[in-house]
Design an enzyme around this catalytic site. Sequence first.
Site, mmCIF file in Angstrom:
data_model
loop_
_atom_site.group_PDB
_atom_site.id
_atom_site.type_symbol
_atom_site.label_atom_id
_atom_site.label_comp_id
_atom_site.label_asym_id
_atom_site.label_seq_id
_atom_site.Cartn_x
_atom_site.Cartn_y
_atom_site.Cartn_z
ATOM 1 C CG MET A 29 -1.696 -1.044 1.693
ATOM 2 S SD MET A 29 -3.731 -1.249 1.896
ATOM 3 C CE MET A 29 -2.520 -0.737 3.948
ATOM 4 C CG HIS A 36 7.360 -1.888 2.023
ATOM 5 N ND1 HIS A 36 7.327 -1.060 2.735
ATOM 6 C CD2 HIS A 36 6.656 -2.587 2.750
ATOM 7 C CE1 HIS A 36 5.936 -0.754 3.429
ATOM 8 N NE2 HIS A 36 5.290 -2.251 2.905
ATOM 9 N N GLY A 145 4.904 -9.813 3.819
ATOM 10 C CA GLY A 145 6.018 -9.983 5.056
ATOM 11 C C GLY A 145 4.704 -11.047 6.068
#
Length: 257
Positions: A29, A36, A145
């Site tokens: 997002m 990330h 994750g």
Amino acid sequence: MTKVIEALSDWQSIRKTINDLSVGFVPTMGNLHAGHLSLLERSKCENTITVLSLFINPTQFNDKNDFKNYPRTLAQDIAMAEENGIDYVLAPTDDALYPDQYAYKITNSTINNQEAEFRPRHFDGVLTVVMKLLLLVKPTRAYFGEKDYQQLQLVKGLAEAFFLDTEIIGCKIVRNEFGLPLSSRNRRLTEDQYQLAQRFSEIFHSDLSCDEIKNALIQEGIIVDYIEDYNERRFAAVHVGDIRLIDNIPFAKDKKC
């Protein structure tokens, strides 16, 4: 050179030209951080092509203020993708991904604990957007994750239930020096709240029982949604001010609550 794609039809045309290559996919997002980037690095190591999506999914927010306040850093995220050699960035609009106005959705009727209990309809939105993105990107592998561990297990179940030809790969949580999982929400913490978030991490990672952890957190002024053990992992969700934080860790079998 990183190619940024907004129109899904453009991506669908490009996808046909790379059918013979392995494709790794990291759905996000945005508001990218080192967590990330670790997913993207793994994708780059294991695939010929890496695709990053940047889409703040409105259907997974059960709190309108949470959606409104979610950091929007598209230009910064694209710059980070370029710096890290990502091949494609997919940045669709709400209307592009939801031409049906969310009339059709994916749901899991059996899940009712942890995040599903405290965030009604959250996973409907997550599973629906993940299904749409996986069908669009058609990745060889997709990376998620372990911070959102319950989500990871549901996505694995989704891929299996619908015979998706994508390997769902869970990646270890990236933490700061105090053990706090990296999260886009952390950036919204004030200095005092950040200190309190560190205390949450310290207490959660202690050898205390679930009840002892909960009581210790409450004494610190932290609001607790849940502290619980499930399938040999310990899970937590708390509120530090108006910021909700989650974490999970594996635990020894003899240390259950």
